[in-house]
Design a protein around this motif. Structure first.
Motif, PDB file in Angstrom:
ATOM      1  N   VAL A 145       0.822  -1.153  -0.088  1.00 40.33           N
ATOM      2  CA  VAL A 145      -0.155  -0.116  -0.217  1.00 40.33           C
ATOM      3  C   VAL A 145       0.872   1.239   0.031  1.00 40.33           C
ATOM      4  CG1 VAL A 145      -1.661   1.173   1.456  1.00 40.33           C
ATOM      5  CG2 VAL A 145      -1.817  -1.104   1.338  1.00 40.33           C
ATOM      6  N   SER A 146       0.668   2.191  -0.742  1.00 37.69           N
ATOM      7  CA  SER A 146       1.270   3.428  -0.871  1.00 37.69           C
ATOM      8  C   SER A 146       1.024   4.628  -0.329  1.00 37.69           C
ATOM      9  CB  SER A 146       1.864   3.538  -2.369  1.00 37.69           C
ATOM     10  OG  SER A 146       2.513   2.671  -2.911  1.00 37.69           O
ATOM     11  N   PRO A 147       1.813   5.016   0.640  1.00 35.52           N
ATOM     12  CA  PRO A 147       1.386   6.374   1.328  1.00 35.52           C
ATOM     13  C   PRO A 147       2.045   7.378   0.532  1.00 35.52           C
ATOM     14  CG  PRO A 147       2.413   4.966   3.060  1.00 35.52           C
ATOM     15  CD  PRO A 147       2.732   4.418   1.592  1.00 35.52           C
ATOM     16  N   MET A 148       1.380   8.574   0.362  1.00 32.91           N
ATOM     17  CA  MET A 148       1.967   9.769  -0.321  1.00 32.91           C
ATOM     18  C   MET A 148       1.490  11.082   0.339  1.00 32.91           C
ATOM     19  SD  MET A 148      -0.264   9.650  -3.762  1.00 32.91           S
ATOM     20  CE  MET A 148      -0.045  11.389  -4.211  1.00 32.91           C
ATOM     21  N   ILE A 149       1.911  12.197   0.230  1.00 31.48           N
ATOM     22  CA  ILE A 149       1.646  13.448   0.585  1.00 31.48           C
ATOM     23  C   ILE A 149       0.969  14.264  -0.579  1.00 31.48           C
ATOM     24  CG2 ILE A 149       2.682  13.332   2.826  1.00 31.48           C
ATOM     25  CD1 ILE A 149       5.022  15.007   1.598  1.00 31.48           C
ATOM     26  N   SER A 150       0.297  15.198  -0.399  1.00 35.15           N
ATOM     27  CA  SER A 150      -0.479  16.203  -1.396  1.00 35.15           C
ATOM     28  C   SER A 150       0.444  16.936  -2.218  1.00 35.15           C
ATOM     29  CB  SER A 150      -1.322  16.809  -0.848  1.00 35.15           C
ATOM     30  OG  SER A 150      -2.421  16.107  -0.063  1.00 35.15           O
ATOM     31  N   GLU A 151       1.574  16.415  -2.755  1.00 31.86           N
ATOM     32  CA  GLU A 151       2.560  17.254  -3.647  1.00 31.86           C
ATOM     33  C   GLU A 151       2.586  16.551  -4.897  1.00 31.86           C
ATOM     34  OE1 GLU A 151       6.291  16.829  -1.493  1.00 31.86           O
ATOM     35  OE2 GLU A 151       5.951  18.370  -0.148  1.00 31.86           O
ATOM     36  N   VAL A 152       3.054  17.543  -5.797  1.00 31.85           N
ATOM     37  CA  VAL A 152       3.154  16.809  -7.110  1.00 31.85           C
ATOM     38  C   VAL A 152       4.435  15.826  -7.163  1.00 31.85           C
ATOM     39  CG1 VAL A 152       3.747  17.468  -9.659  1.00 31.85           C
ATOM     40  CG2 VAL A 152       2.232  19.123  -8.365  1.00 31.85           C
ATOM     41  N   PHE A 153       5.367  16.067  -6.718  1.00 32.87           N
ATOM     42  CA  PHE A 153       6.468  15.031  -6.657  1.00 32.87           C
ATOM     43  C   PHE A 153       6.021  13.861  -6.109  1.00 32.87           C
ATOM     44  CE2 PHE A 153       9.376  18.726  -6.086  1.00 32.87           C
ATOM     45  CZ  PHE A 153       9.578  19.102  -7.655  1.00 32.87           C
ATOM     46  N   SER A 154       5.122  13.691  -5.156  1.00 35.48           N
ATOM     47  CA  SER A 154       4.544  12.265  -4.605  1.00 35.48           C
ATOM     48  C   SER A 154       3.859  11.843  -5.624  1.00 35.48           C
ATOM     49  CB  SER A 154       3.453  12.738  -3.545  1.00 35.48           C
ATOM     50  OG  SER A 154       4.196  12.402  -2.222  1.00 35.48           O
ATOM     51  N   LEU A 155       3.041  12.483  -6.562  1.00 33.73           N
ATOM     52  CA  LEU A 155       2.418  11.778  -7.752  1.00 33.73           C
ATOM     53  C   LEU A 155       3.322  11.063  -8.795  1.00 33.73           C
ATOM     54  CD1 LEU A 155      -0.579  14.034  -8.807  1.00 33.73           C
ATOM     55  CD2 LEU A 155      -0.746  11.688  -7.986  1.00 33.73           C
ATOM     56  N   ASP A 156       4.438  11.904  -8.958  1.00 30.88           N
ATOM     57  CA  ASP A 156       5.504  11.386  -9.776  1.00 30.88           C
ATOM     58  C   ASP A 156       6.323  10.105  -9.308  1.00 30.88           C
ATOM     59  OD1 ASP A 156       5.116  13.506 -11.270  1.00 30.88           O
ATOM     60  OD2 ASP A 156       6.875  14.858 -10.841  1.00 30.88           O
TER      61      ASP A 156
END
Ligand SMILES: Nc1ncnc2c1ncn2[C@@H]1O[C@H](COP(=O)(O)OP(=O)(O)OP(=O)(O)O)[C@@H](O)[C@H]1O
Ligand SMILES: [Mg+2]
Length: 254
Positions: A145-156
């Motif tokens: 499961v992938s956690p990310m934060i609300s940044e464009v770099f996280s989407l990349d």
């Protein structure tokens, strides 16, 4: 046999440890015998749940210095929760992953299979990056499961991770499932957060979960406690945080 779930994105500081630790507590407090395996050489999740380093750590098991059951310890603050720890100081896991692990990429998979008999659920906390250690942990998992934060770099970062996972599955004959993304520290009042959420929802075949910013995490990590039931000045987890983990717990282990 336990179900094994890893929390991973190669980016640092996105909440891998916070989410894996909180979800492990949620599972254990729900009555399920749960094991955390600290696969991060920084040892953050171990220092969260253990005041003193026990006799053995994960790297000792990997190097054949002890059996897996010798190194698993009960988390004192949480019923049904156990940990196979890593000590940040000393760097034994880091050294092992940079040297011996190359010759034995399936050693973590074998270790998890052995530990699996005694548990219903196993949670893996991984370090940032996508090197040998993280790959070995991913092939040992049923799901990531992938956690990310609300940044464009996280989407990349998510796109890169999905791409790399295809190669890992093919090269390592692995079948790890990946269809859940968690946007951590989400604040719906911030436009950028809403935009990233909308962009993440476009990822085909992925379910997107939201975890709000909640000061309880930092406080309970300092105190060595589970977030569930922990209070600062009479305030516990936000209702939205509780709801998010109840949903994750229900969906991840089904
Ligand atoms: N939803 C949240 N609300 C508030 N603080 C949070 C939240 N999630 C994580 N944090 C805090 O952010 C910091 C980084 O989180 P964490 O250590 O879980 O990230 P990580 O992805 O495991 O980092 P690393 O890549 O170094 O392993 C910690 O201090 C944690 O308490
Ligand atoms: Mg971490």
């Amino acid at each position: 046999m336990a179900k094994t779930v890893a929390f991973h994105l190669q980016k640092g500081g996105v909440g891998k440890t916070t989410i894996s630790g909180t979800l492990a507590c949620q599972s254990a407090l729900g009555g399920h015998k749960t094991l955390i395996v600290d696969c991060d050489p920084q040892g953050n999740i171990s220092s969260w749940f253990l005041k003193e380093p026990p006799k053995y750590e994960l790297a000792d098991v990997l190097q054949g210095k002890c059996y897996v059951n010798d190194a698993i310890v009960k988390v004192p603050a949480v019923d049904n929760l156990y940990i196979l720890p890593t000590f940040g100081i000393g760097g034994t896991l880091k050294l092992y992953s940079e040297t011996k692990l190359a010759e034995e990429p399936f050693v973590l998979q074998d270790l998890i299979a052995e530990a699996s008999a005694g548990f219903e659920r196993i949670v893996l906390d991984l370090s940032p990056g996508l090197g040998r250690l993280e790959r070995s942990a991913l092939i040992a998992s049923d799901e990531v499961v992938s956690p990310m934060i609300s940044e464009v770099f996280s989407l990349d970062g998510l796109e890169i991770f999905i791409h790399e996972l295809v190669k890992i599955r093919k090269n390592m004959r692995a079948s790890v499932k990946h269809n859940k993304v968690i946007i951590n520290s989400y604040d719906s009042r911030i436009k950028q957060h809403r935009d990233i959420y909308a962009a993440a929802l476009k990822a085909k075949n992925y379910e997107v979960y939201l975890i709000p910013v909640d000061p309880i995490f930092r406080k309970c990590q300092e105190a060595g406690k589970a977030p569930q039931g922990f209070k600062i000045k009479g305030r516990g987890m936000k209702d939205s945080t509780i709801a998010a983990f109840e949903k994750l717990d229900k969906d991840i282990w089904k």
